[in-house]
Design a protein around this motif. Structure first.
Motif, PDB file in Angstrom:
ATOM      1  N   VAL A 122       6.953  52.746 -16.515  1.00 25.74           N
ATOM      2  CA  VAL A 122       6.273  51.716 -16.866  1.00 25.74           C
ATOM      3  C   VAL A 122       6.576  50.367 -16.640  1.00 25.74           C
ATOM      4  O   VAL A 122       7.611  49.819 -16.872  1.00 25.74           O
ATOM      5  CB  VAL A 122       6.229  51.669 -18.519  1.00 25.74           C
ATOM      6  CG1 VAL A 122       5.018  50.714 -19.156  1.00 25.74           C
ATOM      7  CG2 VAL A 122       5.880  53.010 -19.130  1.00 25.74           C
ATOM      8  N   ILE A 123       5.589  49.712 -15.883  1.00 20.10           N
ATOM      9  CA  ILE A 123       6.076  48.533 -15.041  1.00 20.10           C
ATOM     10  C   ILE A 123       4.798  47.520 -15.228  1.00 20.10           C
ATOM     11  O   ILE A 123       3.685  47.698 -14.854  1.00 20.10           O
ATOM     12  CB  ILE A 123       6.079  48.513 -13.596  1.00 20.10           C
ATOM     13  CG1 ILE A 123       7.076  49.965 -13.224  1.00 20.10           C
ATOM     14  CG2 ILE A 123       6.347  47.631 -12.902  1.00 20.10           C
ATOM     15  CD1 ILE A 123       7.237  50.183 -11.889  1.00 20.10           C
ATOM     16  N   GLY A 124       4.786  46.433 -16.101  1.00 22.33           N
ATOM     17  CA  GLY A 124       4.054  45.433 -16.397  1.00 22.33           C
ATOM     18  C   GLY A 124       3.965  44.355 -15.410  1.00 22.33           C
ATOM     19  O   GLY A 124       2.715  44.339 -14.976  1.00 22.33           O
ATOM     20  N   GLY A 125       4.846  44.316 -14.429  1.00 18.78           N
ATOM     21  CA  GLY A 125       4.611  43.184 -13.365  1.00 18.78           C
ATOM     22  C   GLY A 125       4.471  41.981 -13.830  1.00 18.78           C
ATOM     23  O   GLY A 125       5.175  41.355 -14.585  1.00 18.78           O
ATOM     24  N   ASP A 126       3.670  41.107 -13.114  1.00 19.16           N
ATOM     25  CA  ASP A 126       3.369  39.746 -13.285  1.00 19.16           C
ATOM     26  C   ASP A 126       1.977  39.525 -14.113  1.00 19.16           C
ATOM     27  O   ASP A 126       1.276  40.396 -14.019  1.00 19.16           O
ATOM     28  CB  ASP A 126       3.141  39.193 -11.866  1.00 19.16           C
ATOM     29  CG  ASP A 126       4.470  39.322 -11.022  1.00 19.16           C
ATOM     30  OD1 ASP A 126       5.619  39.220 -11.668  1.00 19.16           O
ATOM     31  OD2 ASP A 126       4.335  39.661  -9.938  1.00 19.16           O
ATOM     32  N   GLY A 127       2.086  38.257 -14.550  1.00 23.06           N
ATOM     33  CA  GLY A 127       0.736  37.730 -15.468  1.00 23.06           C
ATOM     34  C   GLY A 127       0.322  38.559 -16.643  1.00 23.06           C
ATOM     35  O   GLY A 127       1.036  39.093 -17.267  1.00 23.06           O
ATOM     36  N   ILE A 128      -0.938  38.695 -16.510  1.00 25.03           N
ATOM     37  CA  ILE A 128      -1.482  39.685 -17.625  1.00 25.03           C
ATOM     38  C   ILE A 128      -1.171  41.047 -17.414  1.00 25.03           C
ATOM     39  O   ILE A 128      -1.541  41.884 -18.331  1.00 25.03           O
ATOM     40  CB  ILE A 128      -3.041  39.465 -17.632  1.00 25.03           C
ATOM     41  CG1 ILE A 128      -3.737  40.189 -16.357  1.00 25.03           C
ATOM     42  CG2 ILE A 128      -3.411  38.055 -17.849  1.00 25.03           C
ATOM     43  CD1 ILE A 128      -5.331  40.327 -16.360  1.00 25.03           C
ATOM     44  N   GLY A 129      -0.493  41.405 -16.433  1.00 26.36           N
ATOM     45  CA  GLY A 129       0.137  43.034 -16.314  1.00 26.36           C
ATOM     46  C   GLY A 129       0.768  43.331 -17.484  1.00 26.36           C
ATOM     47  O   GLY A 129       0.812  44.302 -17.913  1.00 26.36           O
ATOM     48  N   ASP A 146      10.916  51.821 -19.252  1.00 30.89           N
ATOM     49  CA  ASP A 146      10.367  50.390 -18.893  1.00 30.89           C
ATOM     50  C   ASP A 146      11.040  49.859 -17.903  1.00 30.89           C
ATOM     51  O   ASP A 146      12.351  49.552 -18.074  1.00 30.89           O
ATOM     52  CB  ASP A 146      10.306  49.443 -19.979  1.00 30.89           C
ATOM     53  CG  ASP A 146       9.367  50.233 -20.983  1.00 30.89           C
ATOM     54  OD1 ASP A 146       8.234  49.710 -20.892  1.00 30.89           O
ATOM     55  OD2 ASP A 146       9.785  50.626 -21.915  1.00 30.89           O
ATOM     56  N   VAL A 147      10.781  49.339 -16.779  1.00 32.11           N
ATOM     57  CA  VAL A 147      11.558  48.764 -15.921  1.00 32.11           C
ATOM     58  C   VAL A 147      10.821  47.239 -15.278  1.00 32.11           C
ATOM     59  O   VAL A 147       9.602  47.338 -15.275  1.00 32.11           O
ATOM     60  CB  VAL A 147      11.694  49.528 -14.438  1.00 32.11           C
ATOM     61  CG1 VAL A 147      12.664  50.792 -14.833  1.00 32.11           C
ATOM     62  CG2 VAL A 147      10.542  50.530 -14.050  1.00 32.11           C
ATOM     63  N   ASP A 148      11.533  46.678 -14.413  1.00 32.36           N
ATOM     64  CA  ASP A 148      11.125  45.016 -14.215  1.00 32.36           C
ATOM     65  C   ASP A 148      10.643  45.337 -12.633  1.00 32.36           C
ATOM     66  O   ASP A 148      11.074  46.157 -11.899  1.00 32.36           O
ATOM     67  CB  ASP A 148      11.997  44.210 -14.082  1.00 32.36           C
ATOM     68  CG  ASP A 148      12.569  43.962 -15.723  1.00 32.36           C
ATOM     69  OD1 ASP A 148      11.920  43.867 -16.527  1.00 32.36           O
ATOM     70  OD2 ASP A 148      13.731  43.275 -15.667  1.00 32.36           O
ATOM     71  N   TYR A 149       9.482  44.572 -12.455  1.00 30.09           N
ATOM     72  CA  TYR A 149       8.973  44.220 -11.122  1.00 30.09           C
ATOM     73  C   TYR A 149       8.398  42.912 -10.817  1.00 30.09           C
ATOM     74  O   TYR A 149       7.774  42.380 -11.914  1.00 30.09           O
ATOM     75  CB  TYR A 149       7.859  45.508 -10.715  1.00 30.09           C
ATOM     76  CG  TYR A 149       7.120  45.136  -9.522  1.00 30.09           C
ATOM     77  CD1 TYR A 149       7.491  45.513  -8.495  1.00 30.09           C
ATOM     78  CD2 TYR A 149       5.972  44.440  -9.560  1.00 30.09           C
ATOM     79  CE1 TYR A 149       6.902  45.387  -7.114  1.00 30.09           C
ATOM     80  CE2 TYR A 149       5.304  44.126  -8.266  1.00 30.09           C
ATOM     81  CZ  TYR A 149       5.837  44.709  -7.245  1.00 30.09           C
ATOM     82  OH  TYR A 149       5.310  44.390  -6.119  1.00 30.09           O
ATOM     83  N   GLY A 150       8.447  42.323  -9.873  1.00 28.91           N
ATOM     84  CA  GLY A 150       7.833  40.942  -9.677  1.00 28.91           C
ATOM     85  C   GLY A 150       8.604  39.865  -9.969  1.00 28.91           C
ATOM     86  O   GLY A 150      10.172  39.979  -9.590  1.00 28.91           O
ATOM     87  N   VAL A 151       8.215  38.808 -10.623  1.00 27.22           N
ATOM     88  CA  VAL A 151       8.948  37.764 -10.720  1.00 27.22           C
ATOM     89  C   VAL A 151      10.018  37.688 -11.765  1.00 27.22           C
ATOM     90  O   VAL A 151      11.247  37.467 -11.483  1.00 27.22           O
ATOM     91  CB  VAL A 151       7.820  36.514 -11.382  1.00 27.22           C
ATOM     92  CG1 VAL A 151       8.602  35.245 -11.787  1.00 27.22           C
ATOM     93  CG2 VAL A 151       6.841  36.000 -10.593  1.00 27.22           C
ATOM     94  N   ASP A 152       9.745  38.488 -12.905  1.00 29.17           N
ATOM     95  CA  ASP A 152      10.897  38.613 -13.902  1.00 29.17           C
ATOM     96  C   ASP A 152      12.273  39.588 -13.225  1.00 29.17           C
ATOM     97  O   ASP A 152      13.468  39.050 -13.346  1.00 29.17           O
ATOM     98  CB  ASP A 152      10.511  39.350 -14.966  1.00 29.17           C
ATOM     99  CG  ASP A 152       9.619  38.782 -15.999  1.00 29.17           C
ATOM    100  OD1 ASP A 152       9.556  37.293 -15.801  1.00 29.17           O
ATOM    101  OD2 ASP A 152       8.967  39.271 -16.850  1.00 29.17           O
TER     102      ASP A 152
END
Length: 371
Positions: free
Chosen positions: A11-18, A44-50
């Motif tokens: 599960v990767i929310g990513g950036d912004g509203i993601g 749950d893992v991180d991607y993008g700015v975070d």
């Protein structure tokens, strides 16, 4: 390693509203898993700015490993001003294009279906929308987004020139064509191949190869060909004429966003990006709403989570073989919308729900259907 009887989802929310919409997709997946006793491990893992702030990489090794080990990936969004502030080389190394290429996610499926309750949310007339139910199959790892050479150069006279290469091979075209025809077999049996064969050699090859696949293996299905510019016009003139559209990377990107407005909002559309089926029957699969990170509304709970929730339905259908449960999610969304649940993008100025409240409305309807 995850036991074979447990389904693993990265599960990767990513950036912004993601981050916001993925949270609602996640909760719906958990609800189905609970009600159907489906053993699912959500990672749950991180991607993008975070991820860059924490690890110095947009796509850290831990995230990449989790994606490789997973049976499916639930993705949110990428991009925005904060993402653009990351050094260009770091952005490129972890971009979504890299993920698509590395996991060979060559076929992108984007369903477009209009709910009668949202006819007024669309910019098109109801008579044009009635009966609209199609899927755009977009080739995802070839074409101008991946072609070489590419870049910006300064010519001897001081002029600057940007170069991108649009190229396709027979294999790339044929494999996505097979996906489109197989999908059409489960639907109304009609495929429309879209290219620009009148001015592009790659477009002429596209048409010839799709036709060859049809003639060899799918002669029982209907195949038509359409120029991309005409298809854009037809999507706003008479979109219900289409069943399955198969097209290249660039045109698929543009046409699917065009088609999205028939539904009332880009936030309504899900997608599935699929790799080839391996010898063990598994395939890489990434599920995400088609919208971007929408930094202007990020953190305000204004985003529409339906695209993410419908992406979960696609995950159940294509990765877990749970078509019945996927149908129930789609019905729960339709029931929630029919009962008046709206986020700001589809509210037409009337009272609207927050992202989480829309998730509540869908979850409530789905719980009743699953019991």
């Amino acid at each position: 390693m995850t036991r074979p009887d447990i389904r693993s989802v990265a599960v990767i929310g990513g950036d912004g509203i993601g981050l916001e919409v993925t949270a609602q997709g996640r909760r719906i997946l958990e609800l189905v898993a609970e009600k159907r006793s489906l053993p699912v491990k959500l990672v749950d893992v991180d991607y993008g700015v975070d991820a860059y702030k924490a690890h110095g990489e947009v796509l850290p090794d831990l995230t990449r490993r989790a994606m490789r080990d997973a049976d499916a990936i639930l993705f949110g969004a990428t991009g925005g001003p904060a993402f653009d502030a990351i050094p260009a080389q770091a952005r490129k190394a972890g971009s979504l294009l890299v993920v698509r290429r590395d996991f060979n996610l060559f076929a992108n499926l984007r369903p477009v279906k209009v709910m009668p309750a949202l006819y007024e949310a669309s910019s098109l007339k109801q008579r044009v929308l009635e009966g609209l139910d199609m899927v755009i199959v977009r080739e995802l790892v070839g074409g101008v987004y991946f072609g070489e050479p590419r870049g910006i150069e300064t010519l001897p006279d001081g002029e600057r020139r940007g170069v991108n290469t649009h190229a396709y091979t027979s294999t790339q075209i044929r494999r996505v064509a097979h996906v489109a025809f197989e999908l059409a077999r489960t639907r109304k049996g009609r495929v429309c191949s879209v290219a620009k064969e009148n001015v592009m050699e790659a477009g002429r090859l596209w048409r010839e190869e799709v036709q060859a696949v049809h003639d060899a293996d799918y002669a029982d299905l209907e195949l038509t060909h359409m120029l991309a510019d005409n298809c854009a016009m037809q999507l706003v003139r008479a979109p219900a004429q289409f069943d399955v559209i198969v097209t290249d990377n660039l045109f698929g990107d543009i046409l699917s966003d065009c088609a999205a407005m028939a539904t009332g909002s880009l936030g309504m559309l899900p997608s599935a990006s699929l790799g080839p089926v391996e010898d063990d029957g598994r395939r890489a699969a990434l599920y995400e709403p088609v919208h971007g990170s929408a930094p202007d509304i990020a953190g305000k709970e204004l985003a529409n989570p339906i695209g993410s929730i419908l992406s979960v339905a696609m995950m159940l259908r294509f990765s877990f073989g749970m078509g019945k449960e996927a149908d129930l999610i789609e019905r729960a969304i339709s029931d929630a919308v029919a009962s008046g649940a709206r986020t700001a993008d589809i509210a037409n100025g009337s009272r609207h729900l927050s992202t989480a409240e829309m998730g509540d409305a869908v979850a409530s309807k789905l719980t009743a259907l699953l019991n």
